[in-house]
Each structure stands twice: as structure tokens, then as C-alpha cells.
Design a protein around this motif. Structure first.
Motif, mmCIF file in Angstrom:
data_model
loop_
_atom_site.group_PDB
_atom_site.id
_atom_site.type_symbol
_atom_site.label_atom_id
_atom_site.label_comp_id
_atom_site.label_asym_id
_atom_site.label_seq_id
_atom_site.Cartn_x
_atom_site.Cartn_y
_atom_site.Cartn_z
ATOM 1 N N ILE A 34 51.507 37.218 45.390
ATOM 2 C CA ILE A 34 50.190 36.848 45.898
ATOM 3 C C ILE A 34 49.861 37.737 47.089
ATOM 4 O O ILE A 34 50.632 37.782 48.058
ATOM 5 C CB ILE A 34 50.142 35.358 46.297
ATOM 6 N N ASP A 35 48.766 38.455 47.009
ATOM 7 C CA ASP A 35 48.316 39.348 48.088
ATOM 8 C C ASP A 35 49.451 40.290 48.515
ATOM 9 O O ASP A 35 49.667 40.517 49.703
ATOM 10 C CB ASP A 35 47.810 38.526 49.279
ATOM 11 N N GLY A 36 50.188 40.807 47.521
ATOM 12 C CA GLY A 36 51.251 41.761 47.791
ATOM 13 C C GLY A 36 52.555 41.147 48.254
ATOM 14 O O GLY A 36 53.510 41.867 48.548
ATOM 15 N N ILE A 37 52.663 39.816 48.303
ATOM 16 C CA ILE A 37 53.868 39.149 48.800
ATOM 17 C C ILE A 37 54.545 38.399 47.642
ATOM 18 O O ILE A 37 53.880 37.689 46.885
ATOM 19 C CB ILE A 37 53.522 38.151 49.937
ATOM 20 N N SER A 38 55.849 38.580 47.502
ATOM 21 C CA SER A 38 56.611 37.872 46.473
ATOM 22 C C SER A 38 56.828 36.424 46.906
ATOM 23 O O SER A 38 57.480 36.153 47.901
ATOM 24 C CB SER A 38 57.954 38.566 46.240
ATOM 25 N N ILE A 39 56.250 35.500 46.164
ATOM 26 C CA ILE A 39 56.328 34.070 46.494
ATOM 27 C C ILE A 39 57.422 33.434 45.636
ATOM 28 O O ILE A 39 57.424 33.573 44.412
ATOM 29 C CB ILE A 39 54.966 33.381 46.235
ATOM 30 N N VAL A 40 58.354 32.747 46.289
ATOM 31 C CA VAL A 40 59.459 32.086 45.589
ATOM 32 C C VAL A 40 59.434 30.594 45.892
ATOM 33 O O VAL A 40 58.619 30.123 46.697
ATOM 34 C CB VAL A 40 60.816 32.703 46.007
ATOM 35 N N ALA A 41 60.332 29.889 45.234
ATOM 36 C CA ALA A 41 60.371 28.426 45.368
ATOM 37 C C ALA A 41 60.479 28.009 46.835
ATOM 38 O O ALA A 41 61.174 28.637 47.628
ATOM 39 C CB ALA A 41 61.544 27.851 44.572
ATOM 40 N N ALA A 42 59.740 26.952 47.192
ATOM 41 C CA ALA A 42 59.704 26.334 48.530
ATOM 42 C C ALA A 42 58.797 27.071 49.504
ATOM 43 O O ALA A 42 58.626 26.626 50.637
ATOM 44 C CB ALA A 42 61.105 26.193 49.125
ATOM 45 N N ASP A 43 58.189 28.212 49.114
ATOM 46 C CA ASP A 43 57.240 28.890 49.997
ATOM 47 C C ASP A 43 55.923 28.108 50.032
ATOM 48 O O ASP A 43 55.442 27.629 48.995
ATOM 49 C CB ASP A 43 56.964 30.317 49.505
ATOM 50 N N ARG A 44 55.337 28.001 51.237
ATOM 51 C CA ARG A 44 54.019 27.371 51.376
ATOM 52 C C ARG A 44 52.941 28.423 51.118
ATOM 53 O O ARG A 44 53.033 29.556 51.603
ATOM 54 C CB ARG A 44 53.843 26.805 52.795
ATOM 55 N N VAL A 45 51.890 28.063 50.364
ATOM 56 C CA VAL A 45 50.837 29.006 49.988
ATOM 57 C C VAL A 45 49.474 28.336 50.186
ATOM 58 O O VAL A 45 49.291 27.170 49.810
ATOM 59 C CB VAL A 45 50.984 29.463 48.522
ATOM 60 N N LEU A 46 48.528 29.077 50.791
ATOM 61 C CA LEU A 46 47.144 28.615 50.874
ATOM 62 C C LEU A 46 46.425 29.074 49.605
ATOM 63 O O LEU A 46 46.282 30.270 49.358
ATOM 64 C CB LEU A 46 46.453 29.207 52.114
ATOM 65 N N VAL A 47 45.975 28.121 48.780
ATOM 66 C CA VAL A 47 45.231 28.408 47.550
ATOM 67 C C VAL A 47 43.768 28.089 47.827
ATOM 68 O O VAL A 47 43.416 26.931 48.053
ATOM 69 C CB VAL A 47 45.773 27.560 46.380
ATOM 70 N N LYS A 48 42.902 29.129 47.837
ATOM 71 C CA LYS A 48 41.511 28.937 48.251
ATOM 72 C C LYS A 48 40.501 29.595 47.322
ATOM 73 O O LYS A 48 39.307 29.573 47.606
ATOM 74 C CB LYS A 48 41.313 29.507 49.663
ATOM 75 N N ASN A 49 40.941 30.185 46.197
ATOM 76 C CA ASN A 49 40.027 30.939 45.350
ATOM 77 C C ASN A 49 40.033 30.445 43.911
ATOM 78 O O ASN A 49 39.703 31.202 42.998
ATOM 79 C CB ASN A 49 40.399 32.428 45.384
ATOM 80 N N GLN A 50 40.408 29.177 43.656
ATOM 81 C CA GLN A 50 40.446 28.668 42.290
ATOM 82 C C GLN A 50 39.029 28.537 41.720
ATOM 83 O O GLN A 50 38.086 28.175 42.438
ATOM 84 C CB GLN A 50 41.145 27.309 42.234
ATOM 85 N N THR A 51 38.882 28.848 40.433
ATOM 86 C CA THR A 51 37.590 28.676 39.762
ATOM 87 C C THR A 51 37.161 27.210 39.831
ATOM 88 O O THR A 51 35.996 26.903 40.087
ATOM 89 C CB THR A 51 37.701 29.129 38.297
ATOM 90 N N LEU A 52 38.114 26.311 39.625
ATOM 91 C CA LEU A 52 37.873 24.874 39.832
ATOM 92 C C LEU A 52 38.281 24.569 41.262
ATOM 93 O O LEU A 52 39.458 24.334 41.565
ATOM 94 C CB LEU A 52 38.671 24.046 38.831
#
Length: 626
Positions: free
Chosen positions: A455-473
Motif C-alpha cells: 500500500i503506497d509503496g509499503i509492504s503491509i503484513v499481519a498486525a499492521d494498522r492501516v488507514l483505509v480512506k479510498n474505498q468505492t463503498l
């Protein structure tokens, strides 16, 4: 004319004409005409002729059909009906089955087989119907009974069932009645003695983080496993990964991998002596000043110690060398110099005074006094820091009744009601924000909320917190925890009450690093139904990345981040004057074509006169026609 008999008359040709002629009819001579004779008598019989005869009205000509012909033997001979073409060829053929090979020929045929497994009886059909039969392997296959896979053994067929090996391979439906299922046994035993190769890859290529996963890490050059929700190294070849001897007093003297050499002194509590050397055969010298715990020393000829403490049950010495201290209950000093009593039982010193002890050349305490406490660097004296104290040297303040500080920073976020708060936290609360724990990265496009990903050039693995702000829904936006399967919302934003005013800081990312985001959704919504929208928070994260004023004519006069000061002249097209001119008292405003300008002040009685495209001018009125 002489009488002429009928026979004397010439022969008549074809009867034609209409002349009268006599005829005898029933014994009476009567007259008729040649035409009547030509038409009499009428033929009623049917005649068969070889050719078409026009004079015989009721004649029929013989004719052959397909496969049948006529052969005329001529007058006084025979008219023969014969077979020809395919019919004639059929008549001439031998016994057996017949096949038409051309439009006018047939040939005999016999059914046969050139393939192993099929035999033919009465192939020509002469002795009976042709009979086909299976032989050999084909006959064995047809005669096989039961279920399973068929196996060929020379010329015979047998049924077989695919079997597994206990504790290695399990097979279901090995007889193929249903589709067979081949699987590794539960808790399998791998045969052989060479070894087994497991998946290998770098740290970044780790797969799903599932407890029980084993792999070889090529980055760390070691086996590793995922257990208790964390990756850990499985030592192999590298030896011991770490070693500790607790409170035994022993420590590793070499590397803690491979062959480890132990050093140090084994403590008494762990079964050791607590010393490193001992010398003498009758006189034992302990070099590390041990503590004697109620020993009975007997009568040593000599006892030398640098610092002997404890309570001896008995000590009778010929020579006692006291170059340090004798403590405890000494009932007999032997050859020791007199031990003076310099202080009464009890304590000496206080919080404002420390004991000062005087010891003579023989190691005896001769006096005990006190001295005022002087606070060294790194401590507090009253309410003032002692000289030389710095932020790094002052490690603890204890409990202070009153503290006045003119400068300093606090990096932690307050949690208790009495904690000190920094400005960033106060600003956040003052702006009505509900600050959440920071996230590793933030999305820039719609994503699948499942599994590890970039996501945005960063490898996201289990337990990482992520801001999700661009979902179609957009109702699916929010703060999530990455997982190997479906993601879940974080516990600090998994109810709608935690949504309005939520603020989060993004730690990393190609485009979103060091940015702050605030949720603009209002109270009263329903999680999973109401849209969750995010906006970049002014004054948080990296702030304004750049600023431009387009064609307005304005430009930043200071840095383009933080507080920006605007300079320049606002263009006419943007509602400005494109001029820095100051309006003149009594003057008039006019346009130059590119900016606003002002004339000088006129005098009483003057009027403003146009000068075309130039600036208008003031002039007096001297008469004339207006």
C-alpha cells in the motif's frame, strides 16, 4: 373383254383411293370402295414385336430394363432376354457376400479382422451369419468383475486398488469408483535418511503468518518457524543463539554461538566459592574477601584478609594482621592493637548531614563526625538544580512540591489524569479531535480488505494498522488491522461512536508519509452503512507541500509551508487593480489597458477631458459650444 380369273389379275399394292370395287360377301357380289377395304378388317389382337411396328396398331415392342437386355437371333431364330451390367456381374459372381464395386459390377467380399482381440466366424456368410467375438486381453477386460483399476499382466487382466503408506500418504477411493483423493497423512512420518527440503526465501517473502509454518530464511541464513503469532529462528548449524547463566556469576567468555567457553566465578549460592584463587597448604589465602557466615576457624597459625566480615564462632589467633577492618563481635584481639570504642550503638548522619569516619594507619576507626550535604551535579538541592545538572544527567526528580520550568519538551502522550500534556496533544483536543494510534500506511485507491499487500509503496503484513480512506463503498473506510485472511477494524474505531472527529497520523508511504487525517463523518451514523469520509488535517503531518497563485500575479513572499505570507499585485482578471498606485485626493481613476491608475488632482472649475488611449487631462472652460 375375255373372262379373266382373279389369279390372273396383277397383285395390288397398298390399298388407297376411293374407287368402287366388287366383293363377295356371304355369297353375294356387292360393291365397295378401296378406302373401305383399306380400313377392314379392324385388328383386335395384341402382337409382340421386336421393334416398333407402325402397321400393327395393337402391337407391343419387347424392351429390357435396368440389368435386363434383349438378344434377337433373327428370323426363324429366338428373341432372348438376358441379364447385363451389375445384374450380369452378380450372376457370374461366386458364393459369399456380394458388394457392388462400380455402377455395373459386383464382387465377393468376406468379413475379417486384422486387430488383436476380435475374431470373425463365417466371414463370407456362406455357412451361416458372420459372428464377431472378443479374444485375448479384450475378452479378459469384458469378463472382469468387481471394482477398481484394471492392470494388464501379459495376456490376463486383474483389478487393482491404489493404496497409501501408513503415516505417510492417505488415499480415499483408491479403486476409482469415485474420484480418488490423495493426501499427506496427519502427523506424517517422512521416510529416508538423506533429508527433506522445505520452502526457502528472504524475510520479505514470508507467506501467510500461520502458527506452525516452517521455512528457511535466506536473509538470516537460518531455519525459522511461526509460533505463538511471531516468527522465530530455529537454530541449526549456527549453534546456540543465546546463553545466560543467571545469578551464578558465570558468563560466556567467547561468542554465544558455536562452541561456548564459560568464564567468571561460580557464586556460593550456586555451589561455588565465590573466589578465583586459593594458595597455601596449611595457610589458605582467599583473595576476594569472602563473607564468613558463622564459621569456626579454630586456631589458625596465621590469617590474612583484606576485608573479613561476618560473625566468627571462635577466633584464637597467634598473629592477626588487620590492614583493613575487623567487624562483628571480637571477644579477643590477641596481638591486635587496641580497638577503641569511638561511637555508641545506633545510627549517625541525616538527610542534611553525612557521617565522616576517621581511620588510623592500622585500619582502626578513631572518630565519627558529620558534615553538611552538598548536592552534586545531577541532583536537586531544595528547589534549585545543582551546578552542572543537565537534562541527561538528571535521571529522577522524585516528588517535588513545586516546580517552575521556563523551557523544555515532553514527547509522550498523557494517559493519567495528573500527567503533563504537550502542545501537540492540547492542540488536538482543542480542535475536537479524537486521536487514534498512528498507522503504518494509508491507501490511495480502492483495495481488497484481505491478506498481506503493498500500500503506497509499503509492504503491509499481519498486525499492521492501516488507514483505509479510498474505498468505492465509502462505508467500508476506516482503521484496519492487516491479517492473512479478512481484515478487521481496529478496536479504537470499531463502533460508530469512535468515528466522528477521529484523527490519525500516517507513519510511512511514498505519497502519504507524515500526513495527518481527520474523519469528517457526523455522529448518529451506522457502522458499515453510513459513509466514512477522511480529509487531510491542516497543520498536521507535513502541512502544505506547495502553494501557487496561478495567473493572479500573487506569489509567496515566505516559505511555502507553515505560515505563508503572500506578496505581489492582484491581476485585474482576478478582481484586483494590477497596480500599486495610491488614489490621489481630487484625482480620477482610469484604466491603462493593463492596470488601474489615477490622475493628479484637478483645480476648481476644470473638467476632465479624454486624451484617447492616453491618460485623461484636466482643463479649464474658456467658452464655445458644448
Amino acid at each position: 373383254m375375255a373372262n379373266v380369273t382373279i389369279t390372273q389379275l396383277p397383285s395390288a399394292g397398298a390399298i388407297t383411293g376411293a374407287e368402287l370395287v366388287p366383293v363377295v360377301q356371304n355369297g353375294v357380289t356387292v360393291q365397295t370402295t378401296t378406302a373401305a377395304l383399306a380400313g377392314s378388317p379392324v385388328q383386335t389382337q395384341t402382337f409382340l414385336t421386336l421393334n416398333q411396328e407402325s402397321t400393327l396398331a395393337n402391337s407391343r415392342r419387347l424392351s429390357g430394363g435396368t440389368g435386363v437386355g434383349l438378344t434377337d437371333g433373327g428370323a426363324q431364330s429366338t428373341l432372348q432376354v438376358t441379364l447385363n451390367a451389375a445384374s450380369g456381374s452378380l450372376e457370374a459372381a461366386g458364393t459369399g457376400m456380394i458388394a457392388k464395386t462400380a455402377s455395373n459390377t459386383v464382387a465377393g467380399r468376406t468379413m475379417s479382422s486384422t486387430t488383436a482381440g476380435i475374431s470373425v466366424t463365417n466371414g463370407d456368410g456362406v455357412a451361416g451369419n458372420p459372428t464377431f467375438a472378443l479374444t485375448g486381453v479384450a475378452l479378459a477386460v469384458a469378463g472382469a468383475t468387481g471394482t477398481g483399476v484394471l492392470a494388464l499382466n501379459s495376456s490376463t487382466i486383474a483389478t487393482r486398488t491404489i493404496l497409501g503408506t501408513s503415516s505417510q500418504i492417505d488415499i480415499t477411493d483408491g479403486n476409482f469408483v469415485n474420484s480418488p483423493v490423495i493426501a499427506i497423512s496427519s502427523d506424517p512420518t517422512v521416510p529416508g535418511s538423506g533429508g527433506i527440503v522445505i520452502p526457502a526465501g528472504t524475510t520479505g517473502q514470508r507467506g501467510a503468518s500461520t502458527n506452525g509454518t516452517l521455512r528457511y530464511n535466506t536473509t538470516a541464513a537460518s531455519f525459522e518457524g511461526y509460533a505463538n503469532n511471531a516468527w522465530g529462528s530455529i537454530v541449526s548449524g549456527a549453534g546456540v543463539s543465546a546463553i545466560s547463566f543467571g545469578s551464578t556469576g558465570l558468563t560466556p567468555a567467547t561468542s554465544t554461538t558455536g562452541a561456548v567457553t564459560v568464564a567468571g566465578t561460580l557464586a556460593v549460592a550456586s555451589g561455588g566459592t565465590g573466589v578465583t584463587t586459593s594458595t597455601g597448604t596449611t595457610n589458605v589465602v582467599l583473595s576476594n574477601s569472602p563473607v564468613l557466615v558463622t564459621p569456626d576457624l579454630g586456631t589458625p597459625s596465621a590469617l590474612v584478609g583484606t576485608n573479613i566480615t561476618g560473625t566468627a564462632a571462635g577466633l584464637t589467633a597467634g598473629t592477626v594482621t588487620t590492614n583493613a577492618n575487623l567487624t562483628g563481635d571480637v571477644t579477643s584481639v590477641g596481638n591486635a592493637t587496641t580497638l577503641a570504642t569511638v561511637a555508641s550503638a545506633g545510627s549517625t548522619g541525616s538527610s542534611t548531614a553525612i557521617p565522616v569516619i576517621t581511620i588510623n594507619a592500622k585500619g582502626l576507626t578513631t572518630s565519627i563526625t558529620t558534615a553538611a550535604v552538598v548536592a552534586p551535579a545531577g541532583t536537586l538541592s531544595g528547589s534549585t538544580l545543582a551546578s552542572g545538572v543537565t537534562a541527561s544527567s538528571l535521571t529522577s526528580l522524585g516528588t517535588i512540591a513545586s516546580l517552575v520550568v521556563t523551557a523544555g519538551t515532553i514527547s509522550t502522550t498523557p494517559s493519567a489524569s495528573t500527567d503533563i500534556a504537550n502542545k501537540s496533544y492540547v492542540d488536538t483536543v482543542a480542535q475536537g479531535l479524537d486521536t487514534k494510534a498512528s498507522v503504518v500506511a494509508a491507501t490511495t485507491v480502492d483495495i481488497t480488505l484481505s491478506g498481506a499487500q503493498t500500500i503506497d509503496g509499503i509492504s503491509i503484513v499481519a498486525a499492521d494498522r492501516v488507514l483505509v480512506k479510498n474505498q468505492t463503498l465509502s462505508q467500508n473506510n476506516g482503521l484496519y488491522l492487516c491479517a492473512s485472511g479478512a481484515w478487521t477494524r481496529t478496536t479504537d474505531m470499531n463502533t460508530w461512536a469512535q468515528v466522528p472527529g477521529a484523527y490519525v497520523f500516517v507513519e510511512d508511504g511514498t505519497t502519504q508519509a507524515d500526513t495527518g487525517w481527520v474523519c469528517t463523518s457526523n455522529a448518529g451514523g451506522t457502522l458499515g452503512t453510513t459513509a466514512i469520509t477522511w480529509a487531510q488535517f491542516s497543520g498536521a503531518g507535513s502541512g502544505v507541500s506547495s502553494i501557487t497563485f496561478g495567473t493572479t500575479g500573487l506569489t509567496p513572499a515566505t516559505t511555502t509551508t507553515g505560515a505563508v505570507t503572500v506578496a505581489g499585485t492582484l491581476a485585474v482578471a482576478n478582481g484586483g487593480t494590477n497596480s500599486t498606485a495610491t488614489a490621489t485626493a481630487g484625482g480620477a481613476g482610469y484604466g491603462t489597458g493593463t492596470a488601474h491608475a489615477y490622475t493628479a488632482a484637478g483645480t476648481a472649475g476644470q473638467v476632465l477631458t479624454s486624451a484617447g488611449a492616453s491618460a485623461p487631462v484636466w482643463s479649464g472652460i474658456s467658452g464655445g459650444t458644448f
